[in-house]
Design a protein around this motif. Structure first.
Motif, short mmCIF file in Angstrom:
data_model
loop_
_atom_site.label_atom_id
_atom_site.label_comp_id
_atom_site.label_asym_id
_atom_site.label_seq_id
_atom_site.Cartn_x
_atom_site.Cartn_y
_atom_site.Cartn_z
N UNK A 96 -0.27 2.84 61.27
CA UNK A 96 -0.97 2.08 60.24
C UNK A 96 -2.30 2.72 59.86
N UNK A 97 -2.93 3.45 60.77
CA UNK A 97 -4.23 4.06 60.46
C UNK A 97 -4.10 5.18 59.44
N UNK A 98 -2.88 5.68 59.23
CA UNK A 98 -2.70 6.76 58.26
C UNK A 98 -2.55 6.29 56.83
N UNK A 111 8.07 -1.26 57.39
CA UNK A 111 8.97 -0.23 57.95
C UNK A 111 8.83 -0.19 59.47
N UNK A 112 7.60 -0.30 59.96
CA UNK A 112 7.36 -0.22 61.40
C UNK A 112 7.99 -1.39 62.14
N UNK A 234 11.84 -4.22 54.43
CA UNK A 234 12.45 -3.01 55.01
C UNK A 234 13.55 -3.45 55.97
N UNK A 235 14.59 -2.64 56.06
CA UNK A 235 15.62 -2.87 57.07
C UNK A 235 16.71 -3.84 56.70
N UNK A 236 16.93 -4.10 55.41
CA UNK A 236 18.01 -5.02 55.02
C UNK A 236 19.36 -4.51 55.51
#
Length: 408
Positions: A96-98, A111-112, A234-236
């Motif tokens: 997340x820091x990116x 996504x994570x 994300x991830x459906x």
């Protein structure tokens, strides 16, 4: 003692079914759990649990599987939520820091969470109606046009053009901006609109008064924005791979109805206790397309909570037992109530995780959640949702996600 043992049998059935996704028989429970009684006694307990609606037998010769009522009892008395590993926590922080903007942060968070849980993740962007003013810049962009750049405490960057009949002088504009930032920082948009109008009535030049009135109108419009604006998913595909999801059409239709989904997840997160996680199982979602799934969600970005308290809490080693509201019940900090009489749902319930409550913590500004089958690993999903929500809160509080984004 019989009732307490019976509920321990229920917990064992739920745990084993989550792990194997196969009907559980009394003989397998005898091998995998030390319940201190014979297979015949366990079989009688399972039959009683079926009569009470906690278990169901798919076929006459098959073992038993949990019902919604069984899952609800299990979740409400979930004694141990295993904390994420140090590697997982460090991975969340690094990932997340990116990010380069709030939008990027929320997309990354979705996504994570999907990667951690193997389920679908949903993250809502903060609603302007729940944000406060952090900073305002007003710059000329035309002969009679000014651009107001408004940064909120949640990291949103909103841009609004203001048309004026007379352009304020550079000095007047600077004085006006300084006064607005000094007196409006930390206020809700409705309060900021009132404050700006009071500033305008303090004997300022006519051009500044007109500008202040235009800005107050912008603040009022932002205060009326009750939408969460965007959902990041994300991830459906994970849901489509579940063998129990035979008819996916109603589910994906429900996911397309973003207003319904936002209302459900927002309500769950707001009804949870401070730092809590809400869980809706099957029919508890009150959404036809979600009858075969469970929804786990938590609020993030509690703007009224002291940032330093949040940082201190996150830097602590996660406790072995984690507390928080889960739907109709709670994740308890003690395992003593696992075998408690199910007619007394709050008996022996410890809602503390060992941390001091955050003084003045307000309602969440948005939510993050996971959607998966009713046989999901609730302990792991709850831990993941809480962890990512906490990092989002820290990111917003520290301003790491506050970047100018033209799309906003």
């Amino acid at each position: 003692m019989t009732q307490s043992r019976r509920m321990l049998v229920l917990r064992a059935v739920v745990e084993d079914y989550i792990r194997s996704q196969e009907p559980i028989g009394s003989s397998s429970l005898t091998k995998t759990h030390d319940l201190g009684v014979s297979s015949a006694t366990i079989r009688n307990d399972m039959a009683a649990l079926e009569d009470e609606g906690y278990l169901i037998q798919p076929h006459t010769s098959a073992g038993r599987v949990p019902t919604e009522k069984g899952y609800r009892y299990f979740v409400d008395r979930l004694a141990t939520v295993m904390p994420l590993s140090t590697a997982q926590r460090n991975g969340i922080a690094t990932f997340l820091s990116g990010s380069v903007s709030l939008q990027d942060t929320l997309q990354r968070a979705a996504r994570l969470l999907s990667q951690i849980t193997g389920q679908m993740a949903v993250v809502a962007s903060p609603a302007l109606s729940k944000a406060t003013v952090r900073h305002v810049e007003i710059v000329p962009v035309g002969v009679n046009v000014l651009l107001a750049v408004i940064i909120t405490d949640t990291g949103r960057v909103a841009q609004h053009t203001l048309t004026v009949r007379r352009m304020p002088g550079a000095d007047d504009l600077s004085v006006c901006c300084d006064a607005i930032n000094r007196q409006c920082s930390g206020l809700s948009f409705s309060k900021a609109a009132e404050r700006v109008r009071s500033i305008a009535g303090a004997g300022l030049p006519h051009a500044v008064v007109a500008l202040s009135e235009s800005l107050a109108s912008v603040f009022e419009g932002m205060a009326d924005d009750e939408r969460a604006n965007e959902l990041y998913m994300a991830g459906a595909s994970h849901l489509a791979q579940q063998p129990s999801m035979t008819d996916m059409a109603p589910l994906f239709d429900a996911l397309e109805e973003q207003v319904v989904l936002m209302r459900l997840m927002s309500t769950l997160s707001e009804e949870a206790d401070r730092d809590g996680v809400g869980v809706a199982i099957g029919s508890e979602t009150h959404t036809p397309g979600l009858m075969n799934v469970s929804v786990v969600t938590s609020g993030y970005g509690r703007s009224a909570a002291p940032a330093d308290a949040s940082v201190r809490e996150e830097r602590r080693e996660p406790p072995e037992h984690v507390s928080g509201t889960v739907g109709k019940g709670a994740i308890s900090g003690s395992s003593e109530d696992v075998g408690a009489d199910h007619d007394e749902p709050d008996a022996g319930r410890d809602r503390s995780d060992g941390a001091s409550p955050q003084e003045g913590a307000g309602e969440p500004v948005a939510f993050i959640g996971s959607i998966g089958p009713t046989h999901m690993d609730y302990a792991a999903t709850i831990a993941a949702v809480r962890a990512v929500a906490k990092y989002l809160t820290l990111s917003i509080a520290s301003g790491d996600s506050m970047r100018s984004d033209p799309a906003l």
